[in-house]
Design a protein around this motif. Structure first.
Motif, PDB file in Angstrom:
ATOM      1  N   LEU A 240       0.826  -1.198   0.000  1.00  0.00           N
ATOM      2  CA  LEU A 240       0.000   0.000   0.000  1.00  0.00           C
ATOM      3  C   LEU A 240       0.866   1.256   0.000  1.00  0.00           C
ATOM      4  O   LEU A 240       0.547   2.251  -0.667  1.00  0.00           O
ATOM      5  N   ALA A 243       2.101   1.815  -3.489  1.00  0.00           N
ATOM      6  CA  ALA A 243       0.966   2.135  -4.369  1.00  0.00           C
ATOM      7  C   ALA A 243       0.545   3.589  -4.191  1.00  0.00           C
ATOM      8  O   ALA A 243       0.171   4.273  -5.159  1.00  0.00           O
ATOM      9  N   ARG A 244       0.612   4.083  -2.965  1.00  0.00           N
ATOM     10  CA  ARG A 244       0.256   5.480  -2.710  1.00  0.00           C
ATOM     11  C   ARG A 244       1.194   6.435  -3.440  1.00  0.00           C
ATOM     12  O   ARG A 244       0.819   7.572  -3.734  1.00  0.00           O
ATOM     13  N   ARG A 248       2.179   0.954 -10.021  1.00  0.00           N
ATOM     14  CA  ARG A 248       0.993   0.400 -10.664  1.00  0.00           C
ATOM     15  C   ARG A 248       1.353  -0.901 -11.391  1.00  0.00           C
ATOM     16  O   ARG A 248       1.849  -0.882 -12.512  1.00  0.00           O
ATOM     17  N   GLU A 268      -8.131  -0.466   0.761  1.00  0.00           N
ATOM     18  CA  GLU A 268      -7.493   0.715   0.166  1.00  0.00           C
ATOM     19  C   GLU A 268      -6.548   0.307  -0.962  1.00  0.00           C
ATOM     20  O   GLU A 268      -6.486   0.987  -2.003  1.00  0.00           O
ATOM     21  N   ARG A 271      -8.578  -0.531  -4.039  1.00  0.00           N
ATOM     22  CA  ARG A 271      -9.135   0.684  -4.647  1.00  0.00           C
ATOM     23  C   ARG A 271      -8.051   1.499  -5.341  1.00  0.00           C
ATOM     24  O   ARG A 271      -8.261   2.009  -6.446  1.00  0.00           O
ATOM     25  N   THR A 272      -6.885   1.589  -4.712  1.00  0.00           N
ATOM     26  CA  THR A 272      -5.785   2.358  -5.311  1.00  0.00           C
ATOM     27  C   THR A 272      -5.333   1.723  -6.621  1.00  0.00           C
ATOM     28  O   THR A 272      -4.976   2.417  -7.580  1.00  0.00           O
TER      29      THR A 272
END
Length: 553
Positions: A240, A243-244, A248, A268, A271-272
């Motif tokens: 995560l 990814a933030r 990708r 999260e 969704r990301t």
């Protein structure tokens, strides 16, 4: 793209990832039983392996720039003596100093040669390696599952595999990753799990499914990386975080997907990465709350449970023995005039068996089982240690050991290795063996704990169901003190009695599910009419019993 043995990859690996790259090399050159023992107390060895009938011990020395000195040679000699290995190897990503080479030559004159592998040797060896060190032969249902996963990923970008423990969910997952890379060779792949130990295991499991050109790496709180090409195996928190910041992947695989929740880091992350293709694998899709993981991943692309796997001959048969002799018959007599809830029934109908009774029943089964290997599941660390000590007092199990999360990682690893090798005959464990641990030679399981969780029960049962040569059956001793457990086993019994339309390998003896008291079996069959729903019921669930007829006692 860098491969896992080129100079850049070796330099960037760092001291923690470098031994894993050597592990992968050892599999490629035909070694078997490759085990990473790196850590405090390793006695100078980082990896143990077997090749051509010989045992190898390998000392890994990662350096930023400097050469490896003679102390590494002395360390691997100590490891060779400790582990009684035939071959000793020191491997580095750089070079060896002249004193190190002299020390190796001196010791070689006195005994077997010490092999010194440099970074140049590793890079040159890569070109000679086979493209893969193992190409799995998929069973019919595995091929069907893979085809359906690929079809769902192509049409919706989401897929879910539900496959019982022992049926190869990681094999199918690995082949799905490989299939995606074969069509999209420059894509990044992300594989996530909820625990570091599982992430480590996943990276190792994926090696045999990938071409040697595809690099893999770990991303956890203990392992950082700037290179996110190829396949990255990560804990959900670490995944995560990257990814933030814009990472990708083309494909996201979620292992043990039943950990997905309606909120939190997993949600999260999904969704990301909503534009990435996503698929999950699990053996137990049920959760303790009301969340349905199909909300995120869609309906199962393919499903094959324990019952179908056993009927098809892909899992061992089970001799299941439930010990429920402590039935309170006064309560039974009054049952038709009371509406008991599960909590009341569990406290009034069944009493926990004493550890001595468990030991005695286990001993009787042990003596009649060829090459017995057993796991006993307890609920708490205290009970695990107490029961292990009781078993050690019996000559049959003087080497019995406890396994739980309160032990250090190194000690857990040592005890698990001793069990796998056969030095330890029996393990007494808490939930640490539920997920991600392969103990295929177990042929006796004993439930000395109470669990209200259908997921934990199925996971623990699955520890003994994997097929191996010479093993076609597992004996389960279940000291029941919960009606939901009885409901689950009765449901399993009914499922096994049905005929299936899936591939059948061969005809074998059917599984046997028995009660220690046949009167209890009769009552349970009559009372528990809807086993599937009762096994997941809450304590407040009320049961209405029929009249108890004369003579049933």
């Amino acid at each position: 793209m860098h491969h896992f043995l080129d100079a850049t990859s070796l330099r960037d690996a760092g001291p923690s990832q470098f031994p894993r790259q050597i592990e992968r090399l050892l599999w490629h050159i035909g070694c078997t039983s490759v085990v990473n023992i790196d850590g405090p107390g390793d006695e100078g060895g980082d990896i143990l392996a077997r090749r051509g009938g010989e045992d190898w011990v390998i000392q890994c020395k990662w350096k930023q720039r400097s050469a490896v000195g003679p102390e590494a040679v002395d360390e691997v000699i100590r490891a060779r003596e400790t582990y009684r290995a035939d071959q000793a190897v020191v491997v580095t990503n750089t070079q060896f100093s002249l004193p190190a080479r002299r020390r190796a030559a001196e010791l070689t004159r006195l005994g077997p040669p010490i092999l010194l592998w440099t970074g140049d040797h590793l890079a040159a060896a890569f070109n000679k390696l086979p493209e893969r060190f193992g190409t799995p032969t998929l069973r019919n249902y595995q091929r069907k599952a893979l085809d359906r996963i690929e079809a769902d990923l192509e049409s919706t970008g989401r897929a879910l595999l539900v496959l019982a423990t022992g049926l190869g969910k990681t094999v199918i997952g690995g082949e799905a990753v490989n299939a995606h890379l074969s069509r999209n060779p420059t894509d990044k792949i992300l594989v996530v799990a909820h625990a570091k130990d599982l992430v480590h295991q996943l990276e190792r499991a994926l090696w045999r499914h990938l071409p040697k050109q595809v690099s893999t790496r770990l991303l956890t709180g203990d392992n950082k990386t700037d290179d996110m090409s190829g396949v990255t195996c990560a804990t959900v928190a670490s995944a995560l975080n990257v990814a933030r910041f814009g990472y990708r992947p083309g494909l996201l695989m979620v292992d043990e997907a039943h950990h997905l929740g309606a909120e939190g880091q997993y949600e999260e992350l999904l969704r990301t990465l909503e534009h990435s293709r996503q698929f999950g694998v699990t053996a137990t899709p049920w959760r303790g709350d009301a969340h349905d993981i199909t909300d995120q991943l869609g309906p199962p692309s393919f499903r094959l449970g324990i019952e179908d796997g056993m009927r098809a001959g892909y899992l061992v048969q089970v001799d299941y023995k439930l010990f429920v002799d402590d039935l309170d018959w006064d309560v039974v007599r009054d049952a038709s005039t009371h509406s008991y809830g599960l909590a009341e029934l569990n406290s009034k109908l069944f009493l926990p068996q004493r550890d001595e009774a468990i030991r005695d029943q286990l001993a009787a089964v042990w003596m009649s089982t060829p090459r017995p290997r057993a796991i006993v599941f307890c609920r708490t660390v205290e009970h695990t240690e107490r029961l292990a000590e009781l078993l050690r007092q019996t000559p049959l199990w003087s080497g019995a050991d406890a396994l739980h999360a309160s032990l250090t990682k190194r000690e857990r690893q040592r005890r698990l290795l001793a069990f796998r090798s056969g030095d330890t005959p029996i393990l007494v464990a808490v939930d640490i063996l539920n997920e991600g641990v392969d103990v295929p030679d177990v042929n006796i399981l004993c439930f000395a704990r109470v669990t209200h969780s259908r997921r934990i029960f199925v996971q623990q049962l699955g520890r003994g169901l994997r097929l191996r040569e010479g093993k076609d059956r597992v004996i389960v001793l279940d000291f029941v003190s919960d009606l939901r457990r009885i409901a689950a086993v009765l449901n399993l019994k009914r499922s096994l009695s049905r005929t299936g339309e899936i591939e059948v390998l061969k005809t074998r003896d059917q599984s046997r599910i028995e009660f220690s008291d046949q009167r209890v079996a009769t009552l349970m069959e009559e009372w528990i009419k809807d086993a599937a729903s009762l096994e997941t019921a809450y304590d407040e669930h009320r049961l209405q019993f029929p009249d108890i007829h004369e003579g049933q006692e």
